[in-house]
Design a protein around this motif. Structure first.
Motif, PDB file in Angstrom:
ATOM      1  N   ILE A 117      47.231  47.888  16.339  1.00 28.13           N
ATOM      2  CA  ILE A 117      48.250  47.484  17.305  1.00 28.13           C
ATOM      3  C   ILE A 117      49.528  47.256  16.513  1.00 28.13           C
ATOM      4  N   ILE A 134      45.471  44.222  13.408  1.00 24.46           N
ATOM      5  CA  ILE A 134      44.374  44.266  14.386  1.00 24.46           C
ATOM      6  C   ILE A 134      44.089  45.716  14.766  1.00 24.46           C
ATOM      7  N   TYR A 135      42.873  46.143  14.506  1.00 30.11           N
ATOM      8  CA  TYR A 135      42.493  47.497  14.913  1.00 30.11           C
ATOM      9  C   TYR A 135      42.475  47.600  16.432  1.00 30.11           C
ATOM     10  N   GLN A 136      42.764  48.805  16.909  1.00 27.25           N
ATOM     11  CA  GLN A 136      42.767  49.024  18.362  1.00 27.25           C
ATOM     12  C   GLN A 136      41.433  48.631  19.002  1.00 27.25           C
ATOM     13  N   GLU A 137      40.337  48.832  18.290  1.00 30.86           N
ATOM     14  CA  GLU A 137      39.029  48.600  18.906  1.00 30.86           C
ATOM     15  C   GLU A 137      38.406  47.273  18.477  1.00 30.86           C
ATOM     16  N   GLU A 138      39.229  46.336  18.127  1.00 31.13           N
ATOM     17  CA  GLU A 138      38.758  45.083  17.547  1.00 31.13           C
ATOM     18  C   GLU A 138      39.374  43.916  18.326  1.00 31.13           C
ATOM     19  N   ASP A 139      38.566  42.920  18.680  1.00 26.31           N
ATOM     20  CA  ASP A 139      39.110  41.684  19.261  1.00 26.31           C
ATOM     21  C   ASP A 139      39.993  40.999  18.222  1.00 26.31           C
TER      22      ASP A 139
END
Lengths: 242, 242
Positions: free
Chosen positions: B11, B49-54
């Motif tokens: 993000i 923050i990775y796109q697929e990570e909370d």
């Protein structure tokens, strides 16, 4: 939301959601907008953050449209940042009921892509003196009104969870920040304060203990008696010391 | 930071900064990294923050590198979101002292542009039992160590302010979340708890009152006497009930 969203003007994938609390007739209220589209879509006042704008300023901007108050009491309380928090499903429901959106969207597909992604949302709660609020709408609102917190309509995305989390944060903050007075008019009786606390915490307090606790905080200024017609029994009026 | 940052994987303009508290010898400690570049650049453990990570998963990932603990106690506490919060000035200082970075950067100017922008940062604090921490480095750390909170080195960006805000949040949370026990080993005496509270709040408590208050919370389990050699005077050991 389907107005043109210039990608570079906003921080991407970041939004603010605002829970605006009001208080009237012993009920805690939340301001909810009905979206200006076919279908019963209700949601919290929300918005995006301009590149040149503090996140608090973004929240104030979102709130000022709806309440007319520039300096409303505002508190950030939690970030909602699950990877699964995506607008796509909501957007597809919206388009299914508003087919003209899809045509408009085909002219500018980037907006759909921009909005359908994962969004991390910063939750703010605001406390409004309802006697000072002038309800207003933004372009995205068909209507906007106060709901009792126990009678909220179904809301889009996780706006229900955000509201519940805001109430928890308000309860948590109340003693240390003494911010509940922002929900009251400028002057009030101790009984008004007790009723407010009882409403927020959904429990009763013993009158003598509560009165002592609040007065011992030394944050209230006594300014005279409330005019009730029965002078002897008239309660004192107070205001919050700045 | 100068490893390749695939833009679409993270993000954009959003980061996490982590204040990791430890406790030892009546001192509250914070884990600070010295960055792996020429120049004395110190900072809090941070990441994207990775796109697929909370967002919580991102913070755990950042912390696990440095502490070896996968399930560290973690609490988000504040978002730092001023429009003026930009990495560019820090980056230019870094490049001035590390001229090879600039050359590397010219090969991949997008990384400079990506990182130099405004970043909104989500602040997390973590509470670590120092007896369980195995200090480790990420690629970006030259070294990492515990500093007494009263003797922090100068830190990059607003990391000092973030640390102070984290301490305030910890004090604010302590009574309601009862999370301070995460800073202690599995078993401890009441005196240990009192010393911990006194360190965090930077004040003293009256022993009898404190003891009563803590035991009345009914969250501690008494498990026997501490072995001191002088059996009669040995204090009781407790552990935190889950």
């Amino acid at each position: 939301m389907y107005e043109r969203l210039p990608e570079q003007n906003y921080i991407q994938q970041l939004s603010v959601d605002c829970v605006i609390f009001g208080y009237q007739d012993r009920q805690l209220k939340v301001l909810v907008s009905k979206l200006n589209f076919a279908g019963d879509f209700y949601g919290l006042p929300s918005g995006f953050i301009y590149q040149e704008e503090d996140i608090d300023q973004a929240a104030h901007r979102v709130l000022q449209y709806r309440t007319g108050i520039a300096d409303i009491y505002l508190q950030q309380f939690h970030v909602f940042g699950k990877a699964a928090r995506k607008n796509q499903e909501f957007l597809d429901q919206l388009i299914a009921l508003n087919p003209d959106l899809e045509r408009k969207d085909q002219d500018d597909h980037a907006i759909y892509r921009w909005f359908a992604r994962r969004f991390v949302s910063i939750g703010f709660y605001a406390l409004a003196d309802m006697t000072k609020v002038k309800l207003g709408k933004s372009e995205i609102d068909e209507s906007i009104r106060w709901y009792d917190i126990t009678e909220l309509p179904p809301m889009i995305l996780d706006h229900r969870e955000i509201t519940e989390c805001a109430l928890e944060a308000l309860r948590h903050d109340l003693d240390q920040k003494l911010n509940a007075f922002n929900l009251l008019p400028d002057t009030f009786t101790i009984k008004d304060v007790q009723k407010l606390y009882e409403t927020i915490f959904d429990r009763t307090f013993v009158r003598s203990n509560f009165q002592k606790k609040i007065l011992d905080l030394n944050v209230l200024e006594r300014i005279g008696k409330k005019f009730t017609g029965a002078a002897n029994k008239a309660p004192y009026l107070y205001r919050f010391k700045q």
